[in-house]
Design a protein around this motif. Structure first.
Motif, mmCIF file in Angstrom:
data_model
loop_
_atom_site.group_PDB
_atom_site.id
_atom_site.type_symbol
_atom_site.label_atom_id
_atom_site.label_comp_id
_atom_site.label_asym_id
_atom_site.label_seq_id
_atom_site.Cartn_x
_atom_site.Cartn_y
_atom_site.Cartn_z
ATOM 1 N N LEU A 168 2.292 -7.151 4.789
ATOM 2 C CA LEU A 168 2.070 -6.175 3.739
ATOM 3 C C LEU A 168 3.278 -5.264 3.556
ATOM 4 O O LEU A 168 3.898 -4.829 4.526
ATOM 5 C CB LEU A 168 0.845 -5.327 4.104
ATOM 6 C CG LEU A 168 0.419 -4.221 3.145
ATOM 7 C CD1 LEU A 168 -0.055 -4.807 1.820
ATOM 8 C CD2 LEU A 168 -0.682 -3.379 3.781
ATOM 9 N N GLY A 169 3.622 -4.965 2.304
ATOM 10 C CA GLY A 169 4.656 -3.985 2.018
ATOM 11 C C GLY A 169 4.102 -2.570 2.127
ATOM 12 O O GLY A 169 2.901 -2.336 1.972
ATOM 13 N N LEU A 170 4.997 -1.611 2.393
ATOM 14 C CA LEU A 170 4.613 -0.204 2.474
ATOM 15 C C LEU A 170 5.451 0.597 1.491
ATOM 16 O O LEU A 170 6.676 0.451 1.445
ATOM 17 C CB LEU A 170 4.841 0.354 3.887
ATOM 18 C CG LEU A 170 4.149 -0.343 5.054
ATOM 19 C CD1 LEU A 170 4.461 0.393 6.358
ATOM 20 C CD2 LEU A 170 2.652 -0.428 4.839
ATOM 21 N N GLY A 171 4.797 1.440 0.701
ATOM 22 C CA GLY A 171 5.496 2.319 -0.225
ATOM 23 C C GLY A 171 5.210 3.771 0.104
ATOM 24 O O GLY A 171 4.163 4.104 0.679
ATOM 25 N N PHE A 172 6.149 4.651 -0.266
ATOM 26 C CA PHE A 172 5.983 6.083 -0.009
ATOM 27 C C PHE A 172 6.431 6.853 -1.245
ATOM 28 O O PHE A 172 7.542 6.674 -1.731
ATOM 29 C CB PHE A 172 6.789 6.504 1.223
ATOM 30 C CG PHE A 172 6.408 5.735 2.451
ATOM 31 C CD1 PHE A 172 5.309 6.106 3.211
ATOM 32 C CD2 PHE A 172 7.118 4.600 2.830
ATOM 33 C CE1 PHE A 172 4.931 5.369 4.316
ATOM 34 C CE2 PHE A 172 6.747 3.857 3.932
ATOM 35 C CZ PHE A 172 5.656 4.242 4.684
ATOM 36 N N ALA A 173 5.528 7.685 -1.768
ATOM 37 C CA ALA A 173 5.776 8.435 -2.990
ATOM 38 C C ALA A 173 5.682 9.930 -2.701
ATOM 39 O O ALA A 173 4.931 10.349 -1.812
ATOM 40 C CB ALA A 173 4.761 8.046 -4.066
ATOM 41 N N PRO A 174 6.443 10.752 -3.431
ATOM 42 C CA PRO A 174 6.432 12.201 -3.160
ATOM 43 C C PRO A 174 5.125 12.863 -3.566
ATOM 44 O O PRO A 174 4.528 12.537 -4.591
ATOM 45 C CB PRO A 174 7.603 12.721 -4.002
ATOM 46 C CG PRO A 174 7.767 11.714 -5.104
ATOM 47 C CD PRO A 174 7.385 10.392 -4.491
ATOM 48 N N CYS A 175 4.681 13.803 -2.737
ATOM 49 C CA CYS A 175 3.459 14.565 -3.005
ATOM 50 C C CYS A 175 3.575 15.897 -2.281
ATOM 51 O O CYS A 175 4.005 15.946 -1.126
ATOM 52 C CB CYS A 175 2.227 13.809 -2.523
ATOM 53 S SG CYS A 175 0.675 14.688 -2.744
ATOM 54 N N VAL A 210 0.883 -1.156 0.000
ATOM 55 C CA VAL A 210 0.000 0.000 0.000
ATOM 56 C C VAL A 210 0.923 1.209 0.000
ATOM 57 O O VAL A 210 1.878 1.284 0.784
ATOM 58 C CB VAL A 210 -0.947 0.014 1.217
ATOM 59 C CG1 VAL A 210 -0.180 -0.060 2.538
ATOM 60 C CG2 VAL A 210 -1.811 1.277 1.199
ATOM 61 N N THR A 211 0.685 2.134 -0.930
ATOM 62 C CA THR A 211 1.559 3.290 -1.098
ATOM 63 C C THR A 211 0.889 4.544 -0.568
ATOM 64 O O THR A 211 -0.289 4.796 -0.827
ATOM 65 C CB THR A 211 1.921 3.482 -2.583
ATOM 66 O OG1 THR A 211 2.644 2.336 -3.038
ATOM 67 C CG2 THR A 211 2.782 4.719 -2.788
ATOM 68 N N PRO A 269 -6.790 15.014 -3.986
ATOM 69 C CA PRO A 269 -6.701 13.694 -4.627
ATOM 70 C C PRO A 269 -6.374 12.627 -3.592
ATOM 71 O O PRO A 269 -5.843 12.945 -2.512
ATOM 72 C CB PRO A 269 -5.542 13.879 -5.624
ATOM 73 C CG PRO A 269 -4.664 14.894 -4.968
ATOM 74 C CD PRO A 269 -5.591 15.846 -4.256
ATOM 75 N N PRO A 270 -6.667 11.364 -3.891
ATOM 76 C CA PRO A 270 -6.364 10.293 -2.936
ATOM 77 C C PRO A 270 -4.871 10.245 -2.606
ATOM 78 O O PRO A 270 -4.029 10.487 -3.469
ATOM 79 C CB PRO A 270 -6.805 9.025 -3.677
ATOM 80 C CG PRO A 270 -7.787 9.501 -4.689
ATOM 81 C CD PRO A 270 -7.323 10.857 -5.106
ATOM 82 N N ARG A 271 -4.553 9.946 -1.351
ATOM 83 C CA ARG A 271 -3.154 9.882 -0.927
ATOM 84 C C ARG A 271 -2.656 8.452 -0.765
ATOM 85 O O ARG A 271 -1.512 8.240 -0.360
ATOM 86 C CB ARG A 271 -2.978 10.623 0.399
ATOM 87 C CG ARG A 271 -3.263 12.115 0.333
ATOM 88 C CD ARG A 271 -2.696 12.837 1.534
ATOM 89 N NE ARG A 271 -3.223 12.295 2.784
ATOM 90 C CZ ARG A 271 -2.703 12.562 3.980
ATOM 91 N NH1 ARG A 271 -1.615 13.302 4.081
ATOM 92 N NH2 ARG A 271 -3.249 12.070 5.075
ATOM 93 N N GLN A 272 -3.491 7.470 -1.089
ATOM 94 C CA GLN A 272 -3.118 6.073 -0.909
ATOM 95 C C GLN A 272 -3.591 5.254 -2.089
ATOM 96 O O GLN A 272 -4.599 5.575 -2.713
ATOM 97 C CB GLN A 272 -3.751 5.501 0.360
ATOM 98 C CG GLN A 272 -3.354 6.196 1.633
ATOM 99 C CD GLN A 272 -4.334 5.863 2.736
ATOM 100 O OE1 GLN A 272 -5.516 6.185 2.638
ATOM 101 N NE2 GLN A 272 -3.870 5.210 3.762
ATOM 102 N N ARG A 273 -2.871 4.192 -2.368
ATOM 103 C CA ARG A 273 -3.309 3.242 -3.395
ATOM 104 C C ARG A 273 -2.586 1.925 -3.165
ATOM 105 O O ARG A 273 -1.501 1.892 -2.575
ATOM 106 C CB ARG A 273 -3.040 3.778 -4.807
ATOM 107 C CG ARG A 273 -1.582 3.916 -5.171
ATOM 108 C CD ARG A 273 -1.382 4.839 -6.348
ATOM 109 N NE ARG A 273 -1.939 6.148 -6.080
ATOM 110 C CZ ARG A 273 -1.281 7.107 -5.431
ATOM 111 N NH1 ARG A 273 -0.067 6.880 -4.966
ATOM 112 N NH2 ARG A 273 -1.839 8.267 -5.210
ATOM 113 N N LEU A 274 -3.201 0.854 -3.618
ATOM 114 C CA LEU A 274 -2.558 -0.450 -3.584
ATOM 115 C C LEU A 274 -1.751 -0.637 -4.860
ATOM 116 O O LEU A 274 -2.164 -0.209 -5.944
ATOM 117 C CB LEU A 274 -3.601 -1.559 -3.455
ATOM 118 C CG LEU A 274 -4.402 -1.597 -2.150
ATOM 119 C CD1 LEU A 274 -5.434 -2.717 -2.204
ATOM 120 C CD2 LEU A 274 -3.491 -1.779 -0.953
ATOM 121 N N HIS A 275 -0.595 -1.265 -4.731
ATOM 122 C CA HIS A 275 0.239 -1.599 -5.869
ATOM 123 C C HIS A 275 0.268 -3.114 -6.038
ATOM 124 O O HIS A 275 0.643 -3.837 -5.110
ATOM 125 C CB HIS A 275 1.667 -1.063 -5.688
ATOM 126 C CG HIS A 275 1.849 0.321 -6.247
ATOM 127 N ND1 HIS A 275 1.396 1.441 -5.620
ATOM 128 C CD2 HIS A 275 2.428 0.745 -7.407
ATOM 129 C CE1 HIS A 275 1.695 2.516 -6.346
ATOM 130 N NE2 HIS A 275 2.309 2.105 -7.438
#
Length: 231
Positions: free
Chosen positions: A46-53, A8-9, A182-188
């Motif tokens: 579960l893995g955790l992802g973090f993307a710039p925003c 989940v990112t 906009p949404p701040r989370q999504r599943l990859h």
């Protein structure tokens, strides 16, 4: 072959900093990716992802993490460790008798430290749950999408879990709050065999909808992306 759930990112202002927080909490390594940073999971966690925003929001996330405890002292140690690493207490209307401690990580993502008497999360491991907004249709969709069994289905609340056990993903019913925009989370999701196009067609047939060129949404509006494992 069904896709695998990679992570989940979370979109955050400081991906590296938030990833360091969770790496310390979960005792995992930080891996740099083309889109941010990743704390890999495994077949059970579960893995955790973090993307710039850079977009600010004060609205709560549609999904948050639950950490488990073995004893009351263990729960307090987890809370103290999180606060020492930069977390803060958060008031979301929780009642003292509920027993869980609500915190926000350095990226303002909510998470709960659950007391040791949770039979629902027994045996799930330290990262026990990803708790999401969404009606029953979301749980049914993801059970079919991932091939994970439905382990809870009652009163519009659903939960799925990998056949290997570990972190549960649960949907607590439709949200009463407006969606975060906009949404701040999504599943990859990742696929290791075949092409992403065929898998996306299958997911669309199960009830997904397309958001943009690279993003889709489940029946509850929760976003996800599908990539090939080699990408």
């Amino acid at each position: 072959m069904r896709p695998s759930l990679l992570a989940v990112t979370f979109d955050v202002r400081d991906p590296a900093g938030v990833a360091r927080f969770w790496a310390e909490m979960l005792d995992r390594n930080v891996v740099e990716t083309s889109s941010g940073v990743l704390l890999r999971g495994d077949g059970a966690q579960l893995g955790l992802g973090f993307a710039p925003c850079h977009i600010e929001t004060t609205e709560p996330n549609r999904a948050h993490l639950h950490l488990t405890s073995t004893t009351e002292a263990d729960q307090q140690r987890t809370v103290d460790k999180a606060l020492g690493l930069g977390a803060r207490h958060l008031d979301v209307g929780q009642r003292p008798e509920e027993g869980h401690v609500v915190l926000a990580d350095p990226g303002d993502n909510e998470f709960c430290v659950i007391p040791p008497n949770s039979s629902f999360l027994a045996g799930c491991g330290f990262l026990g749950e990803l708790a999401c907004d969404g009606a029953r249709e979301a749980g049914l969709f993801w059970s079919q999408a991932l091939g994970w069994p439905l382990v809870w289905d009652q009163d519009q609340e659903t939960a799925i879990q990998s056949p290997f056990g570990g972190t549960k993903i649960a949907w607590g019913g439709p949200s009463t709050s407006p969606p975060v925009t906009p949404p701040r989370q999504r599943l990859h999701l990742t696929i290791t065999d075949g092409d992403a196009g065929s898998e996306i067609e299958r997911l669309l047939s199960l009830g997904a909808s397309q958001v943009d060129e690279n993003t889709w949404a489940d029946p509850a509006g929760n976003e996800f992306r599908v990539v090939h494992a080699d990408d």
